[in-house]
Write a protein that holds these residues in place. Structure first.
Motif, PDB file in Angstrom:
ATOM      1  N   SER A  88      48.237  36.903  50.821  1.00 13.72           N
ATOM      2  CA  SER A  88      48.247  35.610  50.660  1.00 13.72           C
ATOM      3  C   SER A  88      46.888  34.783  51.950  1.00 13.72           C
ATOM      4  O   SER A  88      45.860  34.382  52.231  1.00 13.72           O
ATOM      5  CB  SER A  88      49.450  34.606  50.918  1.00 13.72           C
ATOM      6  OG  SER A  88      49.245  33.025  51.341  1.00 13.72           O
ATOM      7  N   LYS A  89      47.523  35.627  53.336  1.00 11.91           N
ATOM      8  CA  LYS A  89      46.793  35.509  54.395  1.00 11.91           C
ATOM      9  C   LYS A  89      45.605  36.358  54.255  1.00 11.91           C
ATOM     10  O   LYS A  89      44.608  35.702  54.781  1.00 11.91           O
ATOM     11  CB  LYS A  89      47.377  36.194  55.825  1.00 11.91           C
ATOM     12  CG  LYS A  89      48.534  35.469  55.824  1.00 11.91           C
ATOM     13  CD  LYS A  89      49.540  36.234  57.325  1.00 11.91           C
ATOM     14  CE  LYS A  89      50.699  34.997  58.039  1.00 11.91           C
ATOM     15  NZ  LYS A  89      51.612  35.678  58.183  1.00 11.91           N
ATOM     16  N   LYS A 102      43.180  33.726  52.207  1.00 11.05           N
ATOM     17  CA  LYS A 102      42.969  32.425  53.037  1.00 11.05           C
ATOM     18  C   LYS A 102      41.860  32.612  54.246  1.00 11.05           C
ATOM     19  O   LYS A 102      41.003  32.383  54.463  1.00 11.05           O
ATOM     20  CB  LYS A 102      44.036  31.867  53.812  1.00 11.05           C
ATOM     21  CG  LYS A 102      44.856  31.303  52.868  1.00 11.05           C
ATOM     22  CD  LYS A 102      45.839  30.505  52.821  1.00 11.05           C
ATOM     23  CE  LYS A 102      46.953  29.771  51.873  1.00 11.05           C
ATOM     24  NZ  LYS A 102      47.869  29.736  52.059  1.00 11.05           N
ATOM     25  N   GLU A 137      41.740  29.242  43.633  1.00 10.10           N
ATOM     26  CA  GLU A 137      41.854  28.496  44.532  1.00 10.10           C
ATOM     27  C   GLU A 137      40.525  28.672  45.586  1.00 10.10           C
ATOM     28  O   GLU A 137      39.488  28.315  46.116  1.00 10.10           O
ATOM     29  CB  GLU A 137      42.786  28.190  45.167  1.00 10.10           C
ATOM     30  CG  GLU A 137      43.089  27.099  44.644  1.00 10.10           C
ATOM     31  CD  GLU A 137      44.781  26.465  44.571  1.00 10.10           C
ATOM     32  OE1 GLU A 137      45.199  26.235  43.255  1.00 10.10           O
ATOM     33  OE2 GLU A 137      44.417  26.275  45.434  1.00 10.10           O
ATOM     34  N   ALA A 138      41.058  30.349  46.094  1.00 12.34           N
ATOM     35  CA  ALA A 138      40.104  31.287  47.452  1.00 12.34           C
ATOM     36  C   ALA A 138      38.764  31.585  47.258  1.00 12.34           C
ATOM     37  O   ALA A 138      37.651  31.839  47.328  1.00 12.34           O
ATOM     38  CB  ALA A 138      41.380  32.097  48.118  1.00 12.34           C
ATOM     39  N   GLU A 171      46.325  31.142  44.828  1.00 11.94           N
ATOM     40  CA  GLU A 171      46.009  30.949  45.705  1.00 11.94           C
ATOM     41  C   GLU A 171      44.229  32.019  45.954  1.00 11.94           C
ATOM     42  O   GLU A 171      43.160  31.097  46.308  1.00 11.94           O
ATOM     43  CB  GLU A 171      46.700  31.571  46.991  1.00 11.94           C
ATOM     44  CG  GLU A 171      48.115  30.410  47.233  1.00 11.94           C
ATOM     45  CD  GLU A 171      48.313  31.403  48.424  1.00 11.94           C
ATOM     46  OE1 GLU A 171      48.786  32.025  49.485  1.00 11.94           O
ATOM     47  OE2 GLU A 171      50.187  30.723  48.667  1.00 11.94           O
TER      48      GLU A 171
END
Ligand SMILES: NC(=O)C1=CN([C@@H]2O[C@H](COP(=O)(O)OP(=O)(O)OC[C@H]3O[C@@H](n4cnc5c(N)ncnc54)[C@H](OP(=O)(O)O)[C@@H]3O)[C@@H](O)[C@H]2O)C=CC1
Ligand SMILES: O=C1OC[C@@H](O)[C@H](O)[C@H]1O
Length: 393
Positions: free
Chosen positions: A110-111, A114, A141-142, A138
């Protein structure tokens, strides 16, 4: 004799991997960052990257600065970092390989997405299905590529095996029986025994379930018929072993009975002899044959596909170290079809890099497949009366 042949083949494949080392790097080669100094790194990411002209061993991060430094020096990484955050903050890193304990896969993936990195994430994908759904969302989305490192699915032997199952020659699949055991067992203190790090045999030896779902092109089971855990004596939430029976529906409308057995502390024969011959495997019974894929997890070291005709009792053996149904016509980074010394991890990196280069990868593990794998694991734990592995979502 079988053990002697196995030992010889193991040595042959290892020698080949070592003989073919660093390749000349292409202009614009992708910079790989590795999160953690896990024991699996050299086999799963570092050696494959050495022979891939499109990948540079750029940076390694460890929670411990001196470990990062010594690992970087040992494997010729250009940079090292004393924290995972610091590596993710480096704008030069194109993608990361994450080999933290299972319970930290979601958090660091996740990190990473992002921070704008593509991610090759170790198996099992996450601690549970909720985390799996979250990380797939995620990454989408990224706009970053994310894949579970189910390396065995990239090897030509896996492709030959599935093409045989789907050839129609042996009739429909009736049942499957897969197992993965560790004997000698996993030592106490290992991450695999820790509930909070999402340990357990079904999590670690999750390949047995993966072989099954891959053979059937199945999603989640129609029904879990039974699930019985042998608890770890120091923490009964952790399964030292798990036996599950399930019904799967195939895309062709067939219902198949599947058994999966995982064991990270397999008993020794007579208490004296570890079962080193018991390599990860799956037996598939079809209408006309019984097809055993032996050493499905690391077929580059040694494997065979044994097809026993039910009516004649005769057995035919097959193997595939390069090319095969999927790679045969693929122009890889070093030529057509891949190389017979390539490991499962090297084939996996080939596909992963193709994707990052905007090409169609020869094969892939989709987010949906990883979510369904984690959903199935969750269902097995629930059916066995064990708690789901704790997550951060
Ligand atoms: N694809 C494959 O064939 C294999 C995959 N795996 C998978 O890879 C992952 C790592 O397995 P393995 O190499 O055996 O693991 P190790 O125990 O050798 O390494 C895990 C690493 O994670 C880091 N880490 C971060 N937080 C923690 C924590 N709280 N406790 C312990 N370690 C931590 C440490 O690196 P540092 O201190 O440097 O930060 C440690 O070295 C697992 O998810 C496993 O399932 C494992 C073996 C084979
Ligand atoms: O992924 C894995 O592959 C090899 C196994 O021995 C190990 O426990 C597992 O994590």
């Amino acid at each position: 004799m079988a053990l002697v042949i196995q030992a010889y083949t193991f040595m042959y494949q290892y020698a080949n991997s070592w003989l073919h080392t660093a390749s000349k790097k292409q202009p614009g080669a992708l910079k790989m960052g590795v999160l953690s100094a896990a024991q699996i790194n050299p086999a799963a990411a570092i050696h494959p990257a050495e022979t891939h002209p499109g990948v540079i061993l750029y940076a390694i991060a460890s929670r411990d600065e001196s470990t990062a430094k010594s690992t970087a020096r040992k494997y010729n990484f250009q940079k090292h970092y004393g924290s995972y955050e610091a590596l993710l903050a480096d704008p030069e890193v194109d993608f990361v390989y994450i080999s933290t304990p299972n319970g930290l896969h979601y958090e660091w993936a996740s990190k990473a997405v992002k921070a704008g990195k593509h991610v090759l994430l170790e198996k099992p994908f996450t601690s549970n299905a909720k985390e799996a759904e979250a990380i797939v969302r995620e990454a989408e989305e990224a706009g970053k590529v994310l894949m579970e490192a189910f390396h065995w699915q990239f090897h030509p032997a896996a492709h030959l095996w599935r093409s045989l199952l789907e050839s129609g020659k042996y009739g429909q699949i009736v049942s499957t029986d897969a197992k993965m055991t560790a004997s000698p067992g996993v030592p106490h203190g290992d991450i695999r025994w820790q509930f909070d790090l999402a340990g357990g045999s079904m999590m670690d030896a999750t390949y047995a379930l993966s072989f099954t779902r891959y053979a059937l092109r199945a999603g989640v089971p129609e029904k879990i018929l039974s699930a019985v855990a042998r608890p770890y004596d120091k923490d009964e939430r952790v399964d030292a072993a798990m036996t599950a029976t399930m019904l799967f529906n195939t895309p062709g409308g067939q219902t198949v009975h599947s058994r999966v057995y995982t064991d990270i502390a397999r008993s020794w024969v007579g208490g004296l002899i570890p079962r080193i011959w018991e390599l990860p495997q799956i037996e598939v019974e079809t209408e006309k044959a019984v097809i055993l894929f032996y050493n499905a997890m690391m077929p580059h070291l040694y494997h065979y596909i044994a097809i026993t005709d039910k009516s004649s009792g005769q057995t035919e053996y097959k193997k595939q170290y390069a090319g095969g149904p999927i790679w045969d016509n693929v122009e890889t980074s070093t030529g057509k079809g891949g190389e017979s010394f390539w490991s499962t991890y090297r084939y996996q990196l080939e596909a992963f890099v193709s994707k990052l280069q905007g090409k169609e990868p020869a094969c892939w593990v989709t987010g949906e497949e990883s979510i369904n794998q984690m959903k199935t694991i969750d269902q097995i734990y629930q059916a066995a009366g064990l708690p789901l592995r704790p997550g951060k979502v």
